[in-house]
Design a protein around this motif. Structure first.
Motif, PDB file in Angstrom:
ATOM      1  N   ALA A 650       0.850  -1.186   0.126  1.00 16.77           N
ATOM      2  CA  ALA A 650      -0.076   0.022  -0.067  1.00 16.77           C
ATOM      3  C   ALA A 650       0.806   1.287  -0.048  1.00 16.77           C
ATOM      4  O   ALA A 650       0.581   2.333  -0.652  1.00 16.77           O
ATOM      5  CB  ALA A 650      -0.981  -0.014   1.010  1.00 16.77           C
ATOM      6  N   VAL A 651       2.000   1.086   0.897  1.00 16.63           N
ATOM      7  CA  VAL A 651       2.931   2.247   0.765  1.00 16.63           C
ATOM      8  C   VAL A 651       3.324   2.467  -0.600  1.00 16.63           C
ATOM      9  O   VAL A 651       3.542   3.761  -1.193  1.00 16.63           O
ATOM     10  CB  VAL A 651       3.920   2.116   1.861  1.00 16.63           C
ATOM     11  N   SER A 652       4.214   1.378  -1.133  1.00 15.19           N
ATOM     12  CA  SER A 652       4.660   1.580  -2.515  1.00 15.19           C
ATOM     13  C   SER A 652       3.769   2.086  -3.553  1.00 15.19           C
ATOM     14  O   SER A 652       4.245   2.762  -4.700  1.00 15.19           O
ATOM     15  CB  SER A 652       5.433   0.185  -2.811  1.00 15.19           C
ATOM     16  N   ALA A 682      10.701   6.619  14.299  1.00 16.74           N
ATOM     17  CA  ALA A 682      11.635   5.878  13.668  1.00 16.74           C
ATOM     18  C   ALA A 682      11.190   4.617  12.906  1.00 16.74           C
ATOM     19  O   ALA A 682      11.520   4.674  11.685  1.00 16.74           O
ATOM     20  CB  ALA A 682      12.635   5.249  14.707  1.00 16.74           C
ATOM     21  N   ARG A 683      10.056   4.007  12.956  1.00 16.74           N
ATOM     22  CA  ARG A 683       9.442   2.957  12.273  1.00 16.74           C
ATOM     23  C   ARG A 683       8.971   3.582  11.067  1.00 16.74           C
ATOM     24  O   ARG A 683       9.049   3.011  10.130  1.00 16.74           O
ATOM     25  CB  ARG A 683       8.643   2.147  13.242  1.00 16.74           C
ATOM     26  N   MET A 684       8.294   4.667  11.154  1.00 24.48           N
ATOM     27  CA  MET A 684       7.552   5.277  10.031  1.00 24.48           C
ATOM     28  C   MET A 684       8.841   5.750   8.883  1.00 24.48           C
ATOM     29  O   MET A 684       8.559   5.583   7.707  1.00 24.48           O
ATOM     30  CB  MET A 684       7.041   6.626  10.588  1.00 24.48           C
ATOM     31  N   ALA A 685      10.174   5.879   9.636  1.00 29.31           N
ATOM     32  CA  ALA A 685      10.959   6.163   8.628  1.00 29.31           C
ATOM     33  C   ALA A 685      11.554   5.066   7.784  1.00 29.31           C
ATOM     34  O   ALA A 685      12.029   4.984   6.728  1.00 29.31           O
ATOM     35  CB  ALA A 685      12.378   6.844   9.398  1.00 29.31           C
ATOM     36  N   GLU A 686      11.605   4.144   8.838  1.00 29.51           N
ATOM     37  CA  GLU A 686      12.018   2.570   8.081  1.00 29.51           C
ATOM     38  C   GLU A 686      11.097   2.269   7.026  1.00 29.51           C
ATOM     39  O   GLU A 686      11.361   1.581   6.004  1.00 29.51           O
ATOM     40  CB  GLU A 686      12.057   1.584   9.202  1.00 29.51           C
ATOM     41  N   TYR A 687       9.746   2.525   7.109  1.00 31.36           N
ATOM     42  CA  TYR A 687       8.779   2.239   6.131  1.00 31.36           C
ATOM     43  C   TYR A 687       8.504   2.949   4.963  1.00 31.36           C
ATOM     44  O   TYR A 687       7.722   3.060   4.195  1.00 31.36           O
ATOM     45  CB  TYR A 687       7.333   1.602   6.815  1.00 31.36           C
ATOM     46  N   GLY A 688       9.425   4.301   5.067  1.00 26.47           N
ATOM     47  CA  GLY A 688       9.211   5.328   4.088  1.00 26.47           C
ATOM     48  C   GLY A 688       8.188   6.104   4.168  1.00 26.47           C
ATOM     49  O   GLY A 688       7.473   6.517   2.675  1.00 26.47           O
ATOM     50  N   LEU A 689       7.440   6.464   5.080  1.00 26.07           N
ATOM     51  CA  LEU A 689       6.003   7.301   5.520  1.00 26.07           C
ATOM     52  C   LEU A 689       6.200   8.816   5.109  1.00 26.07           C
ATOM     53  O   LEU A 689       5.424   9.259   4.963  1.00 26.07           O
ATOM     54  CB  LEU A 689       5.535   6.922   6.659  1.00 26.07           C
TER      55      LEU A 689
END
Length: 884
Positions: A650-652, A682-689
């Protein structure tokens, strides 16, 4: 002789008790090991014939007053400890419990409790010995194996856990003699046991209680019968009963022994009602000063109240029904099937079900260009229907044997009132497998029961105020024909043993009508939202209850707000974000106080996994991406493999870019208000949000460090900030926008839906904070007045932003000193006092007050008179002519 530590167990000790006491002795070598009473005959024979190297104390010579620590194994119920019971909770006596029963009794207080759900307490003790790397001899290993084998039926009872197998395997490597174990596990009946078995057979009653076959047998014996449980097991096997309760009067007491193969009959809970205890599959109690007839009546009532009835069609069905009329087109039917993710629909006319149309039929017809044909022409009219009172076995036959996709449920007049799908029957089958005595270990592992009684958990974990509130909701719903459920985070946190007393209620029926009835009864007020069929009830004392009508929803396009329609509790739960939030607690009617879990959320909580309910969950509502990460970090769970894959997809696919800024801001605000939001950021950054929030935001080491300092500042403020309101988003965005220009910052806040005024306030605050923090880093602020002058005029948000930005400990202390002390220093005089002293009202008066404050910060004006004297002197010195 004085004993400081004593190890004991429950009355009528079995091999699991003996094994656990011996293991406890290895943990407490200086302790005295002593039985609380009699032992089963097999245990006495073992100790007499094997010469086991262990000395046991005698009750006759035991000094109970000398005990300072009491170690109890295989029970946490003080009532089962005979003469040791007074030591439970006694001041000056430390209580330590080792037990394997899944739900400890209430009232353990400050006791040290080691409780793990295992088939045998010996398994728990072996695990602890292994953790502490304590050696085990071959004789000890054999005894420990006997304890495990006896309590798990040689690893065949339903209460057996994987840990029991692991412990048994390890004991074999330590020299456990399986031949000795087998010898003591083979029970032959002696003359006494044969006689009592014959008596029990003559007096056996068989009752069918809510679909479960339960045997009750009562007898008298003039002499004490050792190992009565052997005769009870033989009776159960001979009669092939799902559950058996035997009561034998001997030695002046009633001895209750219970055995169960059905998950619907928890013998441990039932025996506890008579002062005993045990496992769900095996339990016992010694009942004193009661007549057999009294115990029989009470036992039958407890069984009728505790055994969950087998479900009927009315329990399984969903209502109201989503259907299609006979004159609608196949294309219209396809739209409904897709909208609600159904595989079949009932076809109705004037309220009656004429047949069923399936997705397979509709899709083939559309493939052939037949979308405008009528549904009635291609529906299946050979469709079995049932009434609401039909047993689920009948429904299962239709679904499984006849392969019918859905079963319409009709009333006595033939009108359609509900629908049952394959998934509904599958859950009931799982529940049936759990109750089956032939179910395998694998089947028990994958079983997810539809319902579980939470009455005990509610009493243990909820305050009286909330229990009373739930009872009031249940009573009101029942009296007016509604079915009420507590749902969502309240139920999830109840199971997780977390405090959350915000009650959300779903009503099958008209939720707004219920809210008004409830508020009228309890003197509350209602604010209704008719578009979403919800209401907020505000009760006296400012307690609020969110009430919703059971509803379903569909999305016209990805990331859109949902269209809401009335539905059943199952469909209402299906629209939720994750399985752990799709749990409900039924409050009234049949199965009240039972957990209703259609989607396996309880098991997911146990497994520590977050799962979505369907594959398009993140597409339909991308805000769930933020919630998944927030719950993952708050509860220290992990994302399920498929759920994480769907989230990344969904993010991609850019689903977050379709969200409105206001919805993103709402989710970020919830994140910022968590106790440890930085891990989530930090997790948001890992998933590229972050690139979907603003492409210039880079959650680098500097920004992460600023956010961590902001988190610490807010945590401090929560404790020492005197309850003043702060805006968490204001503080964190001050850190997140660290590298952004003012223009980019304004662009970011506009993207998140903020209006002109809050944006301007934020930009102005950003400048103030940067100036103050920069000046503090360069200066050496020490004096109280200088600290006051530096921070005066800053908002609460500004002050915490400064705390986050400064690095030096002394500088942070200056901010703390201002917040906690300096800003509270005022004047003892009032403006009227100064006017009375001859100072003219006007701007000068305010200036004088400010100067007095600064003098008080220095500690120079201890009394009111000193302030007045100083004020007059200061004005005169000023030479303004304003003094009389």
């Amino acid at each position: 002789m004085h004993y400081m530590i004593a190890i004991t167990t429950h009355l009528n000790a079995d091999f699991d008790c003996l094994a656990s006491m011996v293991a406890a002795k290895k943990l407490y070598p200086e302790a005295e090991v002593i039985f609380s009473g009699s032992q089963e005959k097999n245990v006495r024979d073992f100790l007499a014939n094997t010469g086991f190297p262990m000395e046991f104390g005698r009750l006759r010579n035991f000094d109970f007053d000398a005990v300072t620590t009491l170690v109890v194994v295989d029970t946490a119920n003080g009532e089962r400890l005979g003469p040791f019971a007074p030591l439970i909770g006694k001041p000056g006596v430390k209580n330590i419990f080792y037990d394997h029963h899944p739900v400890p009794p209430p009232g353990l207080g400050g006791a040290e409790a080691h409780i793990r759900e295992r088939g045998a307490c010996a398994t728990l003790m072996v695990e602890i010995l292994r953790e502490k790397e304590l050696a085990v001899s071959g004789e000890e290993a054999t005894l420990f194996m006997l304890g495990i084998y006896e309590d798990t039926g040689s690893l065949t009872f339903a209460n057996t856990r994987p840990a029991d197998y692991h412990a048994a395997a390890w004991l074999l490597t330590r020299g456990a003699d399986i031949n000795v174990v087998g010898g003591f596990m083979r029970h032959g009946l002696n003359t006494q046991q044969v006689d009592i078995l014959h008596e029990l057979l003559k007096r056996l009653e068989v009752h069918f209680i809510n679909g479960v076959e339960v045997g009750l047998a009562f007898a008298h014996s003039k002499e004490y019968i050792g190992d009565l449980s052997v005769a009870v097991a033989a009776l159960r096997d001979m009669e092939n009963l799902e559950a058996l309760f035997v009561v034998v009067e001997m030695d002046g007491n009633l001895h209750l022994i219970a055995r169960s193969r059905s998950a619907a009959v928890d013998t441990g809970l039932i025996a506890a009602s008579f002062g005993g205890g045990g496992h769900p599959t095996a339990a016992s109690a010694v009942v004193k000063n009661r007549l057999i007839d009294d115990v029989r009546r009470e036992l039958l009532k407890i069984l009728e109240d505790s055994i969950i009835p087998a479900p009927t069609a009315g329990d399984l069905m969903a209502s109201p029904v989503i259907s299609v009329t006979r004159d609608e087109t196949l294309a219209a039917a396809e739209g409904i099937l897709t909208r609600y993710n159904f595989n079949a629909l009932p076809v109705v006319h004037e309220g009656r079900a004429l047949g069923v149309i399936t997705r397979q039929t509709v899709e083939k017809a559309l493939y052939h260009g037949m979308g405008q044909e009528k549904v009635s022409d291609y529906m299946n009219v050979e469709t079995a229907q049932v009434t609401a009172d039909a047993p689920y076995e009948t429904v299962k036959e239709i679904i499984v044997r006849q392969k019918q996709k859905v079963v319409p449920v009709i009333d006595r007049q033939g009108l359609l009132i509900g629908i049952i799908g394959r998934a509904d029957v599958l859950h009931a089958i799982y529940n049936d497998m759990l109750k089956s005595r032939t179910s395998t270990k694998l089947e028990r592992h994958i079983t997810r029961p539809v319902a579980r009684d939470l009455t005990r958990i509610m009493r243990e974990r909820l305050p009286a105020e909330i229990l009373d509130l739930l009872g009031d909701i249940a009573a009101c719903a029942g009296e007016h024909g509604f079915t009420a459920y507590a749902v969502g985070g309240f139920v999830r946190d109840l199971l997780m043993h977390r405090k959350n007393f915000d009650v959300d209620v779903v009503i099958e029926g008209d939720g707004i009508a219920f809210a008004r009835l409830f508020a009228e009864r309890h003197g509350g007020k209602v604010r209704a939202h008719h578009k979403f069929q919800t209401a907020i009830v505000t009760l006296p004392g400012h307690r609020k209850i969110d009430v919703a009508t059971a509803r379903t929803e569909y999305y016209t396009e990805p990331a859109a707000l949902p269209i809401v329609e009335l539905s059943s509790i199952k469909n209402d739960l299906y629209r939720r974000d994750f399985t752990m939030n799709a749990l409900s607690l039924k409050l009234n009617g049949k199965n009240s106080n039972h957990l209703i879990d259609f989607f396996g959320g309880h098991q997911d909580l146990k497994d520590g996994v977050i799962r979505v309910l369907h594959s398009l969950s993140f597409v339909e509502d991308p805000t769930r991406i933020f919630r998944a990460i927030r719950f993952e970090q708050r509860f220290k769970l992990s994302l399920g493999g498929q759920t994480e894959k769907l989230m990344k997809l969904a993010v991609s696919d850019g689903m977050l870019s379709r969200l409105s800024g206001a919805r993103i801001f709402g989710e970020l605000n919830l994140i910022f208000r968590e106790e440890q939001p930085v891990r989530i950021l930090a997790r948001m950054a890992e998933y590229g949000l972050w690139r979907y929030i603003h492409p210039a935001i880079g959650f680098n080491d500097r920004v992460a460090a600023l956010c961590k300092q902001a988190e610490d500042a807010i945590a401090w403020h929560r404790l020492g900030g005197e309850g003043r309101n702060i805006h968490h988003w204001f503080i964190f965005f001050n850190c997140l926008a660290d590298s952004l220009t003012d223009g980019q910052t304004e662009e970011l806040l506009r993207r998140l839906g903020l209006m002109k005024n809050p944006i301007e306030r934020f930009i102005a605050s950003r400048v103030r904070v940067a100036n103050v923090a920069g000046w503090l880093e360069k200066s050496n602020v020490r004096g109280s007045v200088e600290i006051y002058n530096t921070f005066e005029g800053l908002t609460e948000d500004d002050l915490l932003c400064v705390m986050a930005r400064v690095k030096e400990h002394d500088t942070k202390r200056a901010v703390v000193d201002y917040i906690t002390r300096l800003r509270h220093i005022g004047t003892k005089v009032s403006g009227r006092d100064l006017i009375a002293a001859g100072i003219e009202p006007g701007p000068l008066l305010g200036k004088v007050m400010e100067v007095i404050v600064r003098e008080n910060i220095k500690g120079l004006l201890p009394a009111k008179e000193d302030e007045i004297r100083f004020a007059k002197a200061w004005v005169e010195k000023l030479g303004s002519g304003s003094a009389r």
